[in-house]
Design an enzyme around this catalytic site. Structure first.
Site, PDB file in Angstrom:
ATOM      1  N   GLY A   1      26.458  16.443  12.241  1.00 45.65           N
ATOM      2  CA  GLY A   1      26.020  17.480  13.186  1.00 45.65           C
ATOM      3  C   GLY A   1      25.691  16.975  14.582  1.00 45.65           C
ATOM      4  O   GLY A   1      25.222  17.748  15.426  1.00 45.65           O
TER       5      GLY A   1
ATOM      6  N   ASP B   1      22.787  13.918   5.450  1.00 45.39           N
ATOM      7  CA  ASP B   1      23.074  14.108   4.014  1.00 45.39           C
ATOM      8  C   ASP B   1      22.024  14.935   3.261  1.00 45.39           C
ATOM      9  O   ASP B   1      20.826  14.792   3.474  1.00 45.39           O
ATOM     10  CB  ASP B   1      23.160  12.754   3.314  1.00 45.39           C
ATOM     11  CG  ASP B   1      24.385  11.971   3.730  1.00 45.39           C
ATOM     12  OD1 ASP B   1      24.976  12.299   4.773  1.00 45.39           O
ATOM     13  OD2 ASP B   1      24.744  11.034   3.014  1.00 45.39           O
TER      14      ASP B   1
ATOM     15  N   ASP C   1      34.516  10.530   8.009  1.00 48.53           N
ATOM     16  CA  ASP C   1      33.085  10.263   8.107  1.00 48.53           C
ATOM     17  C   ASP C   1      32.814   9.227   9.200  1.00 48.53           C
ATOM     18  O   ASP C   1      33.334   8.106   9.131  1.00 48.53           O
ATOM     19  CB  ASP C   1      32.637   9.751   6.727  1.00 48.53           C
ATOM     20  CG  ASP C   1      31.140   9.732   6.568  1.00 48.53           C
ATOM     21  OD1 ASP C   1      30.427   9.926   7.560  1.00 48.53           O
ATOM     22  OD2 ASP C   1      30.688   9.505   5.427  1.00 48.53           O
TER      23      ASP C   1
END
Ligand code: GAL
Length: 394
Positions: A198, A219, A146
């Site tokens: 993205g 999210d 992440d």
């Protein structure tokens, strides 16, 4: 020279073989459960063990949900050798992985290319190889990686090089490749899941960094508005998903309680048509029969997991009505009819336009009912925020 050429070729063959092993881990979209949507930053070893137990007792494992993924907040501090330790909520990760494996499932974990994760815990920056090796020793089968604080590094680089418009993208790809390569070196097939919301179209470079899947959006949350904003924004991405590398519109919210059943049905319908990874994020100890019926519907899961590996896409949109199709094996086509409006509406699909000029056999997946041979325009009446999932065959 001859010796070094063959050494080079041997090394290339080894590395290509390992890359193949990573790809094979995700020949169909990965399915499992992730701790974040329900437990967020409070998750413990005991929660994950109970989740693993409940994956078995609810039937989720046998329905195909095999990854049990610990998201953010398991990390402690690094020691003088740079070894990352767990925090007090996770006393022994190897033992946790063994427990999950003993139940016939796979073990997932989470980190960041930055110094800190999104929850402010230790990330993998400058410790990629060391962390990857440790994950492999723990028996990890899935890594969600992440971006989080690495965004600060990107912004700093951009500030230092204002004339280089590509520096952030180049650095981000390099950071993801670094961990992708480190995972390959371990020799363990580990599904590599990119989470950078993205930015810079990861569907175009994800496969090159060894990714098995990549988030395509920011999210999700447990609301109909957010879920459809994400789901329907996937139009046009179908060419980038396929065996070994999947677009990921984020985890499932089904069962978390803030959408009604018609809305959750829209969620599942759209995600299976998108050949999305299916990572449930609900409290497995409180699954209702309705949640189970959606998450474990065999035919819906088979659409997601179809071995043709084609992602579906939008056929047409008209105001609040939407029709999506996904090619399946055997010349079949899955069709989703969607009503995003606040009233009952008829939604139609022309069967000739999706390859059934002479008509086809239509099956309604959520009703579990064959509707018989149909030709021309097929119409269904949908409640507000409702969805119909069909399989059409010759
Ligand atoms: C977000 C990510 C979420 C969750 C969270 C943990 O960036 O999109 O899925 O992993 O971080 O801190």
């Amino acid at each position: 020279m001859r010796v070094s050429m063959s050494l080079c070729c041997a090394l290339f063959a080894v590395s290509a073989g390992l890359a193949g092993a990573q790809t094979k881990a995700a020949m169909t979209p990965p399915m499992g459960w992730n701790s974040w949507n329900h437990f967020a930053g409070h998750v413990t070893d005991a929660d994950v063990r109970s989740a693993a137990d409940q994956m078995v007792s609810t039937g989720m494992r046998d329905a195909g949900y095999i990854y049990v993924n610990v998201d953010d907040t398991w990390q402690g501090k690094r020691d003088a050798q740079g070894v990352l330790h767990t925090n007090e909520r996770f006393p022994d990760m190897k033992a946790l992985g063994d427990y999950i494996h003993s139940k016939g499932m796979k073990f997932g974990i989470y980190s960041s290319p930055g110094a800190k994760t999104c929850g402010g815990y230790e990330g993998s920056l400058d410790h990629e190889a060391q962390d990857a090796k440790m994950y492999a020793e723990w028996g990890v089968d899935f890594l969600k990686y992440d971006l989080c604080s690495y965004n600060d590094n990107l912004l700093a680089a951009q500030a230092a090089h204002p004339d280089d418009p590509t520096i952030k993208k180049t650095m981000m790809i390099a950071a993801y490749k670094k961990m992708g390569d480190a995972l390959k070196v371990t020799g363990r097939p580990i599904v590599y899941s990119l989470c950078q919301y993205g930015v810079d179209q990861p569907w175009k470079w994800g496969p090159e960094v060894g990714a098995s899947m990549w988030r395509t959006t920011d999210d999700i949350d447990d609301s109909y508005g957010r879920m459809i904003a994400i789901g329907f924004s996937q139009a046009g991405l179908s060419q980038y998903g396929g065996p070994g590398h999947w677009n990921d519109p984020d985890m499932l919210e089904i069962g978390n309680g803030k959408m009604d059943q018609d809305e959750y049905r829209t969620h599942m319908t759209l995600w299976v048509l998108l050949a999305s990874p299916l990572l449930a994020g609900n409290d497995l100890s409180k699954m209702t029969d309705a949640d189970k019926a959606l998450l474990m519907n065999k035919e819906a899961i088979a659409i997601d997991q179809d071995s043709l590996g084609k992602q579906g896409d939008r056929l047409y949109e008209s105001g609040d009505l939407d029709v999506w199709t996904k090619p399946l094996t055997g010349g079949r086509v899955a069709v989703g009819l969607f009503n995003r409006s606040w009233s009952v509406r008829d939604v139609s699909v022309d069967l000739a336009a999706i390859g059934f000029k002479n008509g086809g056999n239509v099956r309604d997946v959520w009703k579990g009912k064959d509707l018989g041979r149909r030709s021309g325009v097929f119409t269904d009446t949908l409640v507000k925020h409702g969805a119909t999932l069909l399989i059409v065959s010759k």
